[in-house]
Design a protein around this motif. Structure first.
Motif, PDB file in Angstrom:
ATOM      1  N   VAL A  99       0.852  -1.185   0.000  1.00 41.07           N
ATOM      2  CA  VAL A  99       0.000   0.000   0.000  1.00 41.07           C
ATOM      3  C   VAL A  99       0.889   1.238   0.000  1.00 41.07           C
ATOM      4  O   VAL A  99       2.027   1.193   0.471  1.00 41.07           O
ATOM      5  CB  VAL A  99      -0.930   0.022   1.233  1.00 41.07           C
ATOM      6  N   PRO A 100       0.410   2.345  -0.538  1.00 43.13           N
ATOM      7  CA  PRO A 100       1.228   3.567  -0.571  1.00 43.13           C
ATOM      8  C   PRO A 100       1.619   4.025   0.840  1.00 43.13           C
ATOM      9  O   PRO A 100       0.832   3.906   1.783  1.00 43.13           O
ATOM     10  CB  PRO A 100       0.307   4.588  -1.236  1.00 43.13           C
ATOM     11  N   ILE A 101       2.850   4.527   0.976  1.00 46.75           N
ATOM     12  CA  ILE A 101       3.321   5.073   2.245  1.00 46.75           C
ATOM     13  C   ILE A 101       3.723   6.529   2.024  1.00 46.75           C
ATOM     14  O   ILE A 101       4.214   6.891   0.960  1.00 46.75           O
ATOM     15  CB  ILE A 101       4.499   4.261   2.830  1.00 46.75           C
ATOM     16  N   ARG A 102       3.496   7.331   3.052  1.00 45.50           N
ATOM     17  CA  ARG A 102       3.735   8.770   2.947  1.00 45.50           C
ATOM     18  C   ARG A 102       4.674   9.225   4.057  1.00 45.50           C
ATOM     19  O   ARG A 102       4.389   9.035   5.235  1.00 45.50           O
ATOM     20  CB  ARG A 102       2.399   9.532   3.026  1.00 45.50           C
ATOM     21  N   PHE A 103       5.795   9.841   3.653  1.00 42.40           N
ATOM     22  CA  PHE A 103       6.774  10.374   4.584  1.00 42.40           C
ATOM     23  C   PHE A 103       6.823  11.896   4.476  1.00 42.40           C
ATOM     24  O   PHE A 103       6.604  12.460   3.389  1.00 42.40           O
ATOM     25  CB  PHE A 103       8.190   9.873   4.248  1.00 42.40           C
ATOM     26  N   LEU A 130       5.783  10.289  -1.506  1.00 45.26           N
ATOM     27  CA  LEU A 130       4.671   9.339  -1.637  1.00 45.26           C
ATOM     28  C   LEU A 130       5.197   8.130  -2.396  1.00 45.26           C
ATOM     29  O   LEU A 130       5.520   8.214  -3.581  1.00 45.26           O
ATOM     30  CB  LEU A 130       3.499   9.982  -2.377  1.00 45.26           C
ATOM     31  N   ILE A 131       5.307   7.013  -1.709  1.00 48.51           N
ATOM     32  CA  ILE A 131       5.935   5.821  -2.259  1.00 48.51           C
ATOM     33  C   ILE A 131       4.896   4.717  -2.450  1.00 48.51           C
ATOM     34  O   ILE A 131       4.096   4.441  -1.553  1.00 48.51           O
ATOM     35  CB  ILE A 131       7.066   5.334  -1.333  1.00 48.51           C
ATOM     36  N   GLY A 132       4.909   4.098  -3.627  1.00 46.18           N
ATOM     37  CA  GLY A 132       4.017   2.982  -3.900  1.00 46.18           C
ATOM     38  C   GLY A 132       2.779   3.349  -4.684  1.00 46.18           C
ATOM     39  O   GLY A 132       1.845   2.549  -4.784  1.00 46.18           O
ATOM     40  N   ASP A 133       2.741   4.533  -5.275  1.00 44.98           N
ATOM     41  CA  ASP A 133       1.585   4.977  -6.055  1.00 44.98           C
ATOM     42  C   ASP A 133       2.094   5.572  -7.364  1.00 44.98           C
ATOM     43  O   ASP A 133       2.752   6.611  -7.373  1.00 44.98           O
ATOM     44  CB  ASP A 133       0.785   6.013  -5.280  1.00 44.98           C
ATOM     45  N   ALA A 134       1.790   4.913  -8.481  1.00 44.64           N
ATOM     46  CA  ALA A 134       2.279   5.348  -9.795  1.00 44.64           C
ATOM     47  C   ALA A 134       1.264   6.188 -10.555  1.00 44.64           C
ATOM     48  O   ALA A 134       1.504   6.562 -11.702  1.00 44.64           O
ATOM     49  CB  ALA A 134       2.642   4.115 -10.629  1.00 44.64           C
ATOM     50  N   SER A 135       0.153   6.529  -9.921  1.00 45.17           N
ATOM     51  CA  SER A 135      -0.950   7.171 -10.633  1.00 45.17           C
ATOM     52  C   SER A 135      -0.718   8.656 -10.877  1.00 45.17           C
ATOM     53  O   SER A 135       0.072   9.305 -10.184  1.00 45.17           O
ATOM     54  CB  SER A 135      -2.256   6.994  -9.849  1.00 45.17           C
ATOM     55  N   VAL A 136      -1.459   9.196 -11.839  1.00 40.79           N
ATOM     56  CA  VAL A 136      -1.415  10.631 -12.092  1.00 40.79           C
ATOM     57  C   VAL A 136      -2.072  11.387 -10.935  1.00 40.79           C
ATOM     58  O   VAL A 136      -1.740  12.560 -10.676  1.00 40.79           O
ATOM     59  CB  VAL A 136      -2.102  10.959 -13.438  1.00 40.79           C
ATOM     60  N   GLU A 137      -2.968  10.715 -10.219  1.00 38.40           N
ATOM     61  CA  GLU A 137      -3.574  11.336  -9.047  1.00 38.40           C
ATOM     62  C   GLU A 137      -2.526  11.593  -7.961  1.00 38.40           C
ATOM     63  O   GLU A 137      -2.618  12.581  -7.210  1.00 38.40           O
ATOM     64  CB  GLU A 137      -4.703  10.465  -8.490  1.00 38.40           C
TER      65      GLU A 137
END
Length: 376
Positions: A99-103, A130-137
């Protein structure tokens, strides 16, 4: 006493008093905004193994690193940049996370270069990853977060310039450029050095039609019309996909309501080679350099053993403070401490009053009262 010891080395300085209070206040505003998006604080070491910032990673050149050795003979460096440290940390502690992680982070970075023209060698950086999310969002979230964070500091006259290195890479591959030529050309185009880029492409015997397109990249900046123009210059799928990504990103930023702060620049290429897609730079008047940089680095974590897409940005707090000062934007700092003077006889009463006020959340300074001079 050696007067040299009272001064700091070139490129670093002391910050204290009202100036430092304002800096801490601005940092708090920005962190509050970043945390409101669900980012969690992380602290990484001030120094790391040299390999974390090696040439293969694509970060700061070795000659600009502060290097030293530990007692085992390992080469260590003061961090010049937070992103590789964030990637290493994510790979170590979140190897199996899907799942995406946010630092988010704040700290100082160090660059050992003599060509700074008055710029600091030690600066405070604050940012989010923001790691683990490749989306344009995900791209839109970071871009909107940059804009909202800057607005919260009081700056309103700024522009977030957005590019996509994939557009440039697609043309380079189509033109048959080798990696060395691409990296050299990247420096010329990033610096808007048209003549240097033209000379390089001519020396490498690049076909005229590709040479013309690569040189036009330096002029592809502005509003959505710049994207339409950029699309008309290319036919390769990689470059076309890069433009389509930026078009979708703009539509997402319209939903955030921040599109008026956005422009595009296809000739914007970072000195960090780990960026793989969308990149950001924010500019405002009063400061010559970008006060915010960032972008997508989908292959960086792979250097540390974890394959995951990622995107982030960092704000140079020192440059932001300079911009606030030069634009005469007032930073409202917390109230100053209330002064309570005391004598030997009134010390107990003064101490009780100070304690009560501090419990109420007020700042209080206790100070011995100076004896008044006798008037002759």
């Amino acid at each position: 006493m050696d007067k040299k010891l009272l001064h700091t080395p070139e490129g670093v300085r002391d910050i204290y008093g009202a100036e430092y209070t304002k800096k801490l206040t601005v940092e708090t505003w920005i962190l509050d905004k970043i945390r409101s998006y669900g980012y969690e604080d992380i602290q990484t070491p001030t120094f790391e193994f040299f390999d974390v910032f090696s040439k293969e990673v694509g970060t700061t050149p070795s000659r600009e690193l502060y290097k030293f050795f530990d007692k085992e003979g390992e080469t260590l460096v003061l961090r010049p940049d937070f992103t590789p440290s964030m990637a290493r940390c994510a790979a170590k502690y979140f190897m199996d996370e899907n799942v995406p992680i946010r630092f988010c982070y704040v700290g100082n970075t160090f660059t050992n270069t003599s060509s700074l023209q008055g710029k600091l060698k030690e600066v405070t950086q604050m940012g989010a990853e923001l790691i683990g999310d490749a989306s344009v969002e995900a791209d839109a979230e970071l871009a909107a977060l940059i804009i909202e964070a800057l607005l919260d500091t009081g700056i309103h006259d700024f522009q977030l310039s957005i590019g996509n290195v994939e557009y440039f890479k697609g043309i380079c591959i189509e033109a048959g450029l080798d990696e060395e030529t691409e990296l050299e050309l990247r420096e010329y185009i990033s610096g808007k050095n048209y003549f240097g880029a033209e000379e390089l492409l001519t020396d490498r015997n690049i076909k005229p039609e590709f040479r013309e397109v690569l040189l036009k990249v330096t002029d592809l900046f502005g509003s959505m019309e710049a994207l339409a123009q950029a699309k008309s210059f290319v036919h390769n799928s990689r470059s076309l996909a890069a433009i389509e990504r930026l078009e979708k990103l703009y539509e997402a930023l319209r939903l955030y309501g921040v599109e008026k702060y956005v422009s595009f620049d296809l000739g914007m290429l970072s000195m960090y080679n780990y960026y793989t897609g969308v990149i950001f730079k924010a500019y405002t008047y009063g400061v010559g350099e970008a006060i915010v940089t960032g972008g997508r680095y989908d292959t960086l974590l792979g250097h540390f053993g974890k394959e995951a897409p990622a995107i982030g940005f960092m704000i140079v707090i020192d440059d932001l403070m300079s911009a606030l000062s030069r634009q005469n934007i007032n930073v409202h700092t917390p109230q100053k401490a209330e002064l309570i003077e005391y004598t030997y006889e009134t010390y107990k009463e003064a101490l009780t009053t100070a304690g009560r006020l501090r419990k109420e959340g007020k700042k209080v300074v206790l100070c011995p009262k100076k004896a008044k001079e006798k008037v002759l």
